[in-house]
Motif scaffolding. Structure first.
Motif, PDB file in Angstrom:
ATOM      1  N   ILE A 279       0.649  -1.134   0.056  1.00  0.00           N
ATOM      2  CA  ILE A 279      -0.040  -0.038   0.067  1.00  0.00           C
ATOM      3  C   ILE A 279       0.710   1.059   0.028  1.00  0.00           C
ATOM      4  CG2 ILE A 279      -1.892  -0.989   1.024  1.00  0.00           C
ATOM      5  CD1 ILE A 279      -1.154  -0.147   3.785  1.00  0.00           C
ATOM      6  N   TYR A 280       0.329   2.273  -0.323  1.00  0.00           N
ATOM      7  CA  TYR A 280       1.007   3.510  -0.390  1.00  0.00           C
ATOM      8  C   TYR A 280       0.316   4.977   0.121  1.00  0.00           C
ATOM      9  CZ  TYR A 280      -1.058   5.298  -4.736  1.00  0.00           C
ATOM     10  OH  TYR A 280      -2.061   5.677  -5.740  1.00  0.00           O
ATOM     11  N   LYS A 281       1.188   6.047   0.259  1.00  0.00           N
ATOM     12  CA  LYS A 281       0.606   7.169   0.526  1.00  0.00           C
ATOM     13  C   LYS A 281       1.562   8.060  -0.398  1.00  0.00           C
ATOM     14  CE  LYS A 281      -1.387   6.894   4.984  1.00  0.00           C
ATOM     15  NZ  LYS A 281      -1.294   7.380   6.646  1.00  0.00           N
ATOM     16  N   LYS A 282       1.139   9.237  -1.163  1.00  0.00           N
ATOM     17  CA  LYS A 282       1.677   9.928  -1.963  1.00  0.00           C
ATOM     18  C   LYS A 282       1.468  11.567  -1.674  1.00  0.00           C
ATOM     19  CE  LYS A 282       1.726  12.004  -6.660  1.00  0.00           C
ATOM     20  NZ  LYS A 282       0.930  11.985  -7.942  1.00  0.00           N
ATOM     21  N   ASN A 283       2.688  12.088  -1.164  1.00  0.00           N
ATOM     22  CA  ASN A 283       2.942  13.546  -0.744  1.00  0.00           C
ATOM     23  C   ASN A 283       2.028  13.447   0.825  1.00  0.00           C
ATOM     24  OD1 ASN A 283       4.918  14.111  -2.474  1.00  0.00           O
ATOM     25  ND2 ASN A 283       3.106  14.823  -3.948  1.00  0.00           N
ATOM     26  N   ASN A 284       0.941  14.524   0.222  1.00  0.00           N
ATOM     27  CA  ASN A 284       0.199  14.588   1.709  1.00  0.00           C
ATOM     28  C   ASN A 284      -1.127  13.903   1.705  1.00  0.00           C
ATOM     29  OD1 ASN A 284       1.829  16.855   2.452  1.00  0.00           O
ATOM     30  ND2 ASN A 284       1.076  18.268   0.598  1.00  0.00           N
ATOM     31  N   ASP A 285      -1.269  12.858   1.182  1.00  0.00           N
ATOM     32  CA  ASP A 285      -2.298  11.800   1.227  1.00  0.00           C
ATOM     33  C   ASP A 285      -2.630  11.436   2.683  1.00  0.00           C
ATOM     34  OD1 ASP A 285      -2.605  11.861  -1.360  1.00  0.00           O
ATOM     35  OD2 ASP A 285      -1.735   9.709  -2.018  1.00  0.00           O
ATOM     36  N   THR A 286      -3.940  11.335   3.165  1.00  0.00           N
ATOM     37  CA  THR A 286      -4.006  10.894   4.438  1.00  0.00           C
ATOM     38  C   THR A 286      -4.570   9.715   4.453  1.00  0.00           C
ATOM     39  OG1 THR A 286      -6.402  11.757   4.224  1.00  0.00           O
ATOM     40  CG2 THR A 286      -4.563  13.080   5.010  1.00  0.00           C
ATOM     41  N   GLU A 287      -5.060   8.961   3.365  1.00  0.00           N
ATOM     42  CA  GLU A 287      -5.467   7.382   3.146  1.00  0.00           C
ATOM     43  C   GLU A 287      -4.724   6.600   2.351  1.00  0.00           C
ATOM     44  OE1 GLU A 287      -8.247   6.748   4.687  1.00  0.00           O
ATOM     45  OE2 GLU A 287      -8.772   8.564   5.240  1.00  0.00           O
ATOM     46  N   TRP A 288      -4.325   5.281   2.729  1.00  0.00           N
ATOM     47  CA  TRP A 288      -3.882   4.456   2.044  1.00  0.00           C
ATOM     48  C   TRP A 288      -4.297   4.020   0.858  1.00  0.00           C
ATOM     49  CZ3 TRP A 288       1.398   3.432   3.245  1.00  0.00           C
ATOM     50  CH2 TRP A 288       1.706   3.785   4.738  1.00  0.00           C
ATOM     51  N   LYS A 289      -3.601   3.849  -0.411  1.00  0.00           N
ATOM     52  CA  LYS A 289      -4.124   3.225  -1.543  1.00  0.00           C
ATOM     53  C   LYS A 289      -3.633   2.014  -1.663  1.00  0.00           C
ATOM     54  CE  LYS A 289      -5.250   7.963  -3.076  1.00  0.00           C
ATOM     55  NZ  LYS A 289      -4.818   9.144  -4.383  1.00  0.00           N
ATOM     56  N   ILE A 290      -4.029   1.192  -2.640  1.00  0.00           N
ATOM     57  CA  ILE A 290      -3.327  -0.053  -3.233  1.00  0.00           C
ATOM     58  C   ILE A 290      -2.349   0.234  -4.201  1.00  0.00           C
ATOM     59  CG2 ILE A 290      -3.593  -2.150  -4.341  1.00  0.00           C
ATOM     60  CD1 ILE A 290      -6.150  -2.335  -3.039  1.00  0.00           C
ATOM     61  N   CYS A 291      -1.137  -0.521  -3.870  1.00  0.00           N
ATOM     62  CA  CYS A 291       0.037  -0.497  -4.786  1.00  0.00           C
ATOM     63  C   CYS A 291      -0.023  -1.822  -5.560  1.00  0.00           C
ATOM     64  CB  CYS A 291       1.347  -0.062  -4.433  1.00  0.00           C
ATOM     65  SG  CYS A 291       2.804  -0.328  -5.539  1.00  0.00           S
ATOM     66  N   GLY A 292       0.138  -2.802  -4.805  1.00  0.00           N
ATOM     67  CA  GLY A 292       0.079  -4.253  -5.091  1.00  0.00           C
ATOM     68  C   GLY A 292       1.572  -4.537  -6.010  1.00  0.00           C
ATOM     69  N   ALA A 293       1.662  -5.316  -7.002  1.00  0.00           N
ATOM     70  CA  ALA A 293       2.414  -5.552  -7.730  1.00  0.00           C
ATOM     71  C   ALA A 293       3.003  -4.905  -8.881  1.00  0.00           C
ATOM     72  CB  ALA A 293       2.378  -7.054  -8.362  1.00  0.00           C
ATOM     73  N   TYR A 294       2.043  -3.920  -9.399  1.00  0.00           N
ATOM     74  CA  TYR A 294       2.459  -2.921 -10.186  1.00  0.00           C
ATOM     75  C   TYR A 294       1.524  -1.595  -9.974  1.00  0.00           C
ATOM     76  CZ  TYR A 294       3.055  -0.997 -14.855  1.00  0.00           C
ATOM     77  OH  TYR A 294       3.489  -0.118 -15.976  1.00  0.00           O
ATOM     78  N   LEU A 295       2.156  -0.654 -10.261  1.00  0.00           N
ATOM     79  CA  LEU A 295       1.280   0.771 -10.100  1.00  0.00           C
ATOM     80  C   LEU A 295       1.980   1.906 -10.979  1.00  0.00           C
ATOM     81  CD1 LEU A 295      -0.566   2.588  -8.627  1.00  0.00           C
ATOM     82  CD2 LEU A 295       1.333   3.297  -7.036  1.00  0.00           C
ATOM     83  N   GLU A 296       1.224   2.627 -11.679  1.00  0.00           N
ATOM     84  CA  GLU A 296       1.668   3.695 -12.525  1.00  0.00           C
ATOM     85  C   GLU A 296       1.059   5.016 -11.807  1.00  0.00           C
ATOM     86  OE1 GLU A 296       0.951   3.527 -16.478  1.00  0.00           O
ATOM     87  OE2 GLU A 296       1.739   1.600 -16.962  1.00  0.00           O
ATOM     88  N   LEU A 297       2.058   5.994 -11.671  1.00  0.00           N
ATOM     89  CA  LEU A 297       1.499   7.208 -11.043  1.00  0.00           C
ATOM     90  C   LEU A 297       1.887   8.322 -12.195  1.00  0.00           C
ATOM     91  CD1 LEU A 297       3.230   7.057  -7.617  1.00  0.00           C
ATOM     92  CD2 LEU A 297       0.847   6.886  -7.974  1.00  0.00           C
ATOM     93  N   PRO A 298       0.784   8.991 -12.538  1.00  0.00           N
ATOM     94  CA  PRO A 298       0.771   9.997 -13.616  1.00  0.00           C
ATOM     95  C   PRO A 298       1.868  11.326 -13.023  1.00  0.00           C
ATOM     96  CG  PRO A 298      -1.201  10.259 -12.501  1.00  0.00           C
ATOM     97  CD  PRO A 298      -0.646   9.281 -11.918  1.00  0.00           C
ATOM     98  N   ALA A 299       2.414  11.854 -13.994  1.00  0.00           N
ATOM     99  CA  ALA A 299       3.413  13.063 -13.880  1.00  0.00           C
ATOM    100  C   ALA A 299       2.325  14.117 -13.552  1.00  0.00           C
ATOM    101  CB  ALA A 299       4.154  13.410 -15.134  1.00  0.00           C
ATOM    102  N   ASP A 300       2.766  15.026 -12.383  1.00  0.00           N
ATOM    103  CA  ASP A 300       1.983  16.137 -12.252  1.00  0.00           C
ATOM    104  C   ASP A 300       2.603  17.484 -12.059  1.00  0.00           C
ATOM    105  OD1 ASP A 300       3.633  15.741  -9.936  1.00  0.00           O
ATOM    106  OD2 ASP A 300       2.138  15.050  -8.376  1.00  0.00           O
ATOM    107  N   GLY A 301       3.723  17.492 -12.821  1.00  0.00           N
ATOM    108  CA  GLY A 301       4.303  18.683 -13.059  1.00  0.00           C
ATOM    109  C   GLY A 301       5.134  18.987 -11.828  1.00  0.00           C
ATOM    110  N   ASN A 302       5.310  18.284 -10.792  1.00  0.00           N
ATOM    111  CA  ASN A 302       6.097  18.583  -9.529  1.00  0.00           C
ATOM    112  C   ASN A 302       7.415  18.064  -9.624  1.00  0.00           C
ATOM    113  OD1 ASN A 302       4.101  20.118  -7.954  1.00  0.00           O
ATOM    114  ND2 ASN A 302       3.407  18.039  -7.513  1.00  0.00           N
ATOM    115  N   GLU A 303       8.344  18.856  -8.994  1.00  0.00           N
ATOM    116  CA  GLU A 303       9.854  18.368  -9.113  1.00  0.00           C
ATOM    117  C   GLU A 303      10.095  17.434  -8.123  1.00  0.00           C
ATOM    118  OE1 GLU A 303      14.274  20.377  -9.359  1.00  0.00           O
ATOM    119  OE2 GLU A 303      12.634  21.575  -9.098  1.00  0.00           O
ATOM    120  N   TYR A 304       9.709  17.415  -7.070  1.00  0.00           N
ATOM    121  CA  TYR A 304       9.578  16.444  -5.623  1.00  0.00           C
ATOM    122  C   TYR A 304       8.484  15.710  -5.554  1.00  0.00           C
ATOM    123  CZ  TYR A 304      13.771  19.626  -5.098  1.00  0.00           C
ATOM    124  OH  TYR A 304      14.763  20.353  -5.513  1.00  0.00           O
ATOM    125  N   LEU A 305       8.723  14.205  -5.096  1.00  0.00           N
ATOM    126  CA  LEU A 305       7.887  13.404  -4.744  1.00  0.00           C
ATOM    127  C   LEU A 305       8.134  12.698  -3.566  1.00  0.00           C
ATOM    128  CD1 LEU A 305       5.157  11.558  -5.436  1.00  0.00           C
ATOM    129  CD2 LEU A 305       6.609  10.313  -6.968  1.00  0.00           C
TER     130      LEU A 305
END
Length: 330
Positions: A279-305
């Protein structure tokens, strides 16, 4: 006959003068002039503090291992002196800020230095140059010079110093002395003081990683990533973890039930997700999300993640093993 003796005497005298002159020049002149480039004063030349580098075109008269060692040693001199700047040897050419190339010296800009001899001025031509080209700082080394690991180390260190904004030195013990002298290649006390004065602040990027990288995941892990291109990010996980004595082995997808279909929701951090899945949280997420064996995260224009990866398991102390995770650009 007297004229012959006089001629021979004069010839001997001239040879003696030239011989002494040559010896004086040879003993006074260092091994070679690294570069005719100089900085008059020390000044911070960049706001960056993390630099990726690569040897782009190697030297065909020196083995690859020696070249790589020279490159790493020349650059690491500065990193050891100031922990607030960071250099990373990187594999992808276009994503490096520093390139090192061996080229024909005919492409060098015409520039010479002159040194005073006994009676003559001897022109000396630098064996390397460096320049900013678009978004790259390129160090060019002459492919007609007989480079050794030692001389290449000194040349690389000198040009990295110029890149950082260090002033050229007249002190032979300084890495910023433009000639190669002796066998010892270290920063002088003045070099260390100056580079720490130029870069006194903690680098915000020092603990950020560049993609791609891999690691083993067995518990909550914070990933601080510097994005140097705006491509989607993919996370790929494999391997198995033994999740307790009675549940057996889990893959990154996780387990939906236990042995003999025994319910295992009570062992999960998030009841709705499979047990031990990633499972994962991205930046300021408060809720966990599923990553599993494969996950794609879209580019959002930020320089840091910032990503937190974890196992959907409320007690990882009885687990054995880890998942193998790779984070890269798609």
């Amino acid at each position: 006959m007297k004229n012959n003796y006089l001629f021979l005497f004069l010839l001997f005298g001239i040879c003696l003068i030239f011989s002494r002159c040559k010896l004086e020049l040879e003993s006074a002149n260092p091994v070679f002039l690294i570069s005719t480039q100089q900085n008059e004063i020390s000044t911070q030349s960049t706001s960056s503090c993390v630099f990726k580098y690569k040897l782009i075109t190697p030297f065909n008269q020196l083995d690859n291992e020696s070249q790589q060692k020279a490159l790493v040693e020349g650059i690491s001199l500065w990193q050891k002196a100031n922990k607030r700047i960071n250099f990373l040897q990187f594999s992808e050419d276009d994503r490096c800020e520093i390139w090192v190339k061996f080229i024909d010296p005919k492409f060098f800009e015409t520039s010479t230095k002159t040194t005073e001899g006994s009676f003559f001025k001897v022109p000396l031509v630098g064996q390397s140059i460096s320049k900013k080209e678009n978004d790259k700082y390129v160090i060019y080394l002459s492919n007609s010079y007989q480079w050794t690991q030692q001389s290449m180390t000194k040349a690389v260190a000198y040009h990295i110093g110029l890149m950082l904004g260090m002033a050229t030195s007249k002190n032979e013990q300084s890495i910023m002395y433009p000639f190669s002298v002796g066998d010892k290649i270290t920063l002088s006390k003045t070099d260390s003081i100056d580079v720490n004065r130029l870069y006194p602040l903690l680098c915000k990027d020092a603990d950020f990683k560049f993609l791609p990288f891999s690691f083993n995941l067995s518990s909550s892990t914070l990933l601080k990533i510097r994005l140097d291109k705006q491509n989607p990010i993919k996370i790929v996980a494999s391997g198995q973890i033994r999740v307790g004595l009675f549940l057996g082995y889990s893959t990154p997808v996780g387990l939906d039930k236990g042995l003999f279909s025994f319910p295992i929701v009570g062992y999960n951090l998030i009841p709705a997700f499979n047990h031990a899945t990633i499972i994962y949280k991205k930046n300021n997420d408060t809720e966990w999300k599923i990553c599993g064996a494969y996950l794609e995260l879209p580019a959002d224009g930020n320089e840091y993640l910032e990503l937190i990866l974890n196992l959907n398991d409320n007690d990882v102390t009885d687990n054995t093993g880890s998942y193998q995770v790779t984070v890269s650009y798609k």
